[in-house]
Design a protein around this motif. Structure first.
Motif, PDB file in Angstrom:
ATOM      1  N   HIS A   1      53.353  17.718   4.641  1.00 54.17           N
ATOM      2  CA  HIS A   1      53.822  18.923   4.052  1.00 54.17           C
ATOM      3  C   HIS A   1      54.535  19.811   4.831  1.00 54.17           C
ATOM      4  CE1 HIS A   1      53.202  23.187   3.580  1.00 54.17           C
ATOM      5  NE2 HIS A   1      52.136  23.576   3.964  1.00 54.17           N
TER       6      HIS A   1
ATOM      7  N   ILE B   1      54.084  33.252   1.353  1.00 56.61           N
ATOM      8  CA  ILE B   1      52.924  31.753   0.996  1.00 56.61           C
ATOM      9  C   ILE B   1      52.821  31.848   1.955  1.00 56.61           C
ATOM     10  CG2 ILE B   1      54.475  31.309  -0.856  1.00 56.61           C
ATOM     11  CD1 ILE B   1      56.428  29.732   0.434  1.00 56.61           C
ATOM     12  N   HIS B   2      52.462  32.320   3.419  1.00 56.41           N
ATOM     13  CA  HIS B   2      52.347  31.730   4.757  1.00 56.41           C
ATOM     14  C   HIS B   2      52.292  32.523   5.469  1.00 56.41           C
ATOM     15  CE1 HIS B   2      51.325  28.551   7.825  1.00 56.41           C
ATOM     16  NE2 HIS B   2      52.132  29.241   8.909  1.00 56.41           N
TER      17      HIS B   2
ATOM     18  N   ILE C   1      45.444  29.022  11.358  1.00 59.96           N
ATOM     19  CA  ILE C   1      46.384  29.277   9.669  1.00 59.96           C
ATOM     20  C   ILE C   1      44.944  30.588   8.908  1.00 59.96           C
ATOM     21  CG2 ILE C   1      48.384  28.354   9.857  1.00 59.96           C
ATOM     22  CD1 ILE C   1      47.032  26.370   7.613  1.00 59.96           C
TER      23      ILE C   1
ATOM     24  N   ASP D   1      59.972  24.774   1.639  1.00 62.90           N
ATOM     25  CA  ASP D   1      58.320  24.073   2.333  1.00 62.90           C
ATOM     26  C   ASP D   1      58.626  22.755   1.471  1.00 62.90           C
ATOM     27  OD1 ASP D   1      55.180  24.441   2.483  1.00 62.90           O
ATOM     28  OD2 ASP D   1      55.650  24.727   0.730  1.00 62.90           O
TER      29      ASP D   1
ATOM     30  N   THR E   1      52.889  18.955   8.416  1.00 61.71           N
ATOM     31  CA  THR E   1      51.567  19.473   8.964  1.00 61.71           C
ATOM     32  C   THR E   1      51.022  17.847   7.900  1.00 61.71           C
ATOM     33  OG1 THR E   1      51.983  21.478   8.942  1.00 61.71           O
ATOM     34  CG2 THR E   1      49.419  20.884   8.217  1.00 61.71           C
TER      35      THR E   1
ATOM     36  N   MET F   1      37.859  22.416   3.630  1.00 64.67           N
ATOM     37  CA  MET F   1      39.138  21.894   4.278  1.00 64.67           C
ATOM     38  C   MET F   1      38.949  20.127   4.914  1.00 64.67           C
ATOM     39  SD  MET F   1      41.334  24.084   3.652  1.00 64.67           S
ATOM     40  CE  MET F   1      42.946  23.692   3.672  1.00 64.67           C
TER      41      MET F   1
ATOM     42  N   ARG G   1      43.813  29.804   6.517  1.00 65.35           N
ATOM     43  CA  ARG G   1      42.659  28.162   5.096  1.00 65.35           C
ATOM     44  C   ARG G   1      41.662  27.650   6.188  1.00 65.35           C
ATOM     45  NH1 ARG G   1      46.143  26.781   0.815  1.00 65.35           N
ATOM     46  NH2 ARG G   1      48.311  27.458   1.491  1.00 65.35           N
TER      47      ARG G   1
ATOM     48  N   ASP H   1      57.909  21.854   6.902  1.00 64.37           N
ATOM     49  CA  ASP H   1      58.775  23.190   6.794  1.00 64.37           C
ATOM     50  C   ASP H   1      59.868  23.326   7.701  1.00 64.37           C
ATOM     51  OD1 ASP H   1      56.750  25.413   5.027  1.00 64.37           O
ATOM     52  OD2 ASP H   1      55.502  23.913   6.071  1.00 64.37           O
TER      53      ASP H   1
ATOM     54  N   ALA I   1      55.095  21.244  -0.050  1.00 68.71           N
ATOM     55  CA  ALA I   1      53.947  21.325  -0.564  1.00 68.71           C
ATOM     56  C   ALA I   1      53.274  20.216  -1.456  1.00 68.71           C
ATOM     57  CB  ALA I   1      53.431  23.118  -0.433  1.00 68.71           C
TER      58      ALA I   1
ATOM     59  N   TYR J   1      61.882  30.119   0.939  1.00 66.20           N
ATOM     60  CA  TYR J   1      62.179  31.145   2.147  1.00 66.20           C
ATOM     61  C   TYR J   1      62.404  31.796   2.901  1.00 66.20           C
ATOM     62  CZ  TYR J   1      59.892  28.301   5.774  1.00 66.20           C
ATOM     63  OH  TYR J   1      60.318  26.776   6.460  1.00 66.20           O
TER      64      TYR J   1
HETATM   65  C1  HEM Z   1      56.666  28.201   6.790  1.00 69.28           C
HETATM   66  C2  HEM Z   1      55.002  27.316   7.603  1.00 69.28           C
HETATM   67  C3  HEM Z   1      54.576  27.454   5.495  1.00 69.28           C
HETATM   68  C4  HEM Z   1      54.992  27.560   4.776  1.00 69.28           C
HETATM   69  C5  HEM Z   1      55.534  27.865   3.721  1.00 69.28           C
HETATM   70  C6  HEM Z   1      53.374  26.963   3.578  1.00 69.28           C
HETATM   71  C7  HEM Z   1      52.649  26.881   2.317  1.00 69.28           C
HETATM   72  C8  HEM Z   1      52.172  26.060   1.822  1.00 69.28           C
HETATM   73  C9  HEM Z   1      52.308  26.072  -0.193  1.00 69.28           C
HETATM   74  C10 HEM Z   1      53.188  27.073  -0.387  1.00 69.28           C
HETATM   75  C11 HEM Z   1      51.335  25.439   0.040  1.00 69.28           C
HETATM   76  C12 HEM Z   1      50.754  25.147  -1.651  1.00 69.28           C
HETATM   77  C13 HEM Z   1      49.371  25.445  -2.145  1.00 69.28           C
HETATM   78  C14 HEM Z   1      49.348  26.980  -2.012  1.00 69.28           C
HETATM   79  O1  HEM Z   1      50.667  27.160  -3.307  1.00 69.28           O
HETATM   80  O2  HEM Z   1      49.051  28.242  -1.822  1.00 69.28           O
HETATM   81  C15 HEM Z   1      50.380  25.003   0.972  1.00 69.28           C
HETATM   82  C16 HEM Z   1      49.622  23.952   0.900  1.00 69.28           C
HETATM   83  C17 HEM Z   1      48.706  23.816   2.008  1.00 69.28           C
HETATM   84  N1  HEM Z   1      49.674  24.218   3.233  1.00 69.28           N
HETATM   85 FE1  HEM Z   1      50.672  25.529   4.177  1.00 69.28          FE
HETATM   86  N2  HEM Z   1      52.559  26.221   4.980  1.00 69.28           N
HETATM   87  C18 HEM Z   1      52.960  26.998   5.594  1.00 69.28           C
HETATM   88  C19 HEM Z   1      52.576  25.315   6.928  1.00 69.28           C
HETATM   89  C20 HEM Z   1      51.741  24.955   7.006  1.00 69.28           C
HETATM   90  C21 HEM Z   1      50.458  25.143   7.975  1.00 69.28           C
HETATM   91  C22 HEM Z   1      51.123  25.065   9.983  1.00 69.28           C
HETATM   92  C23 HEM Z   1      49.497  24.343   7.979  1.00 69.28           C
HETATM   93  C24 HEM Z   1      48.740  23.930   9.013  1.00 69.28           C
HETATM   94  C25 HEM Z   1      48.741  23.649  10.483  1.00 69.28           C
HETATM   95  C26 HEM Z   1      49.606  24.333   6.759  1.00 69.28           C
HETATM   96  C27 HEM Z   1      48.121  23.888   6.037  1.00 69.28           C
HETATM   97  C28 HEM Z   1      48.127  23.145   4.482  1.00 69.28           C
HETATM   98  C29 HEM Z   1      47.125  22.939   4.171  1.00 69.28           C
HETATM   99  C30 HEM Z   1      46.058  22.869   4.577  1.00 69.28           C
HETATM  100  C31 HEM Z   1      47.370  23.563   2.622  1.00 69.28           C
HETATM  101  C32 HEM Z   1      46.495  22.846   0.927  1.00 69.28           C
HETATM  102  C33 HEM Z   1      46.127  23.469   0.970  1.00 69.28           C
HETATM  103  C34 HEM Z   1      45.840  23.849  -0.909  1.00 69.28           C
HETATM  104  O3  HEM Z   1      47.688  23.634  -1.388  1.00 69.28           O
HETATM  105  O4  HEM Z   1      44.832  23.572  -1.254  1.00 69.28           O
HETATM  106  N3  HEM Z   1      50.979  24.917   6.460  1.00 69.28           N
HETATM  107  N4  HEM Z   1      51.675  25.337   2.180  1.00 69.28           N
END
Ligand code: HEM
Length: 187
Positions: free
Chosen positions: A177, A75-76, A97, A24, A166, A140, A99, A179, A26, A37
């Protein structure tokens, strides 16, 4: 709804899958973070639905959970449906998701079978797409907006791999972002 259904390309998905080669990328305020992961995805046959007495969709429901390989922290988490419209050759992935972001991604199915006997499901959505869109909370939209989403899943012979992007606006910049993982169907 009927459960005697031709799931078309979605038939390959049904079952429980596990993989531990996930990566991932991010966003962080100062840059980015890479997390290795492991993941479990469960796809369940639902049946078919008829819309407006005419459109028939074959439906598979899924839930996926992603754990950080080093900390074992979740983490997701994601839940949704894959749908198949045989009459137009369209695949649709609706996903939520926790969020406060929902995506309705779609695409035309390309029925080519590759040298590994696998097929590819390709879907996309964007905030300004004519057909396939993204809904997100006011917070968001303002602070961590998802502008676009693409997902490519290659599946067949009990193996699956995917790549997804993403596209975010966060911390004052545009961020891809991404994966990817490889999974095998559990016996
Ligand atoms: C295997 C799939 C995914 C993994 C492992 C993953 C993991 C993460 C991680 C580690 C973060 C950093 C913030 C934190 O530590 O929580 C993050 C942020 C974010 N992800 Fe994902 N994510 C995945 C898929 C997605 C998908 C499909 C979407 C939306 C369609 C998404 C939307 C976001 C958004 C909007 C953030 C920013 C939020 C923030 O950092 O404050 N993610 N994600």
């Amino acid at each position: 709804m009927s459960d005697k259904v031709d799931f078309g390309p979605l038939a390959e998905l049904i079952g429980v899958w596990k993989g531990d080669k996930g990566s991932d990328l991010a966003p962080e305020p100062e840059g980015s973070e890479v997390s290795p992961y492991s993941e479990t995805i469960t796809y369940t046959a639902v049946g078919d639905v008829k819309n407006a007495e005419s459109e028939v969709l074959a439906v598979v429901r899924y839930h996926l959970e992603v754990m950080h390989k080093l900390t074992n922290e979740k983490i997701h988490d994601e839940t949704g449906y894959w749908m198949w419209d045989a009459s137009t050759g369209t695949v649709i992935n609706s996903l939520i998701i926790p969020r406060a972001v929902c995506v309705l991604a779609g695409g035309k199915f390309n029925s080519t079978v590759d040298e590994n006997g696998q097929i590819t499901l390709d879907v996309k959505a964007a905030v300004d797409h004519a057909d396939w869109n993204i809904i997100q909370s006011p917070f968001m939209k303002d602070k961590a907006r998802t502008n676009g989403f693409t997902r490519t899943v290659t599946v067949g012979n009990g193996k699956m791999k995917y790549f997804q992007n993403t596209q975010l606006s966060i911390y004052g910049k545009e961020f891809d972002h991404t994966d990817q993982n490889q999974l095998t169907r559990q016996p």
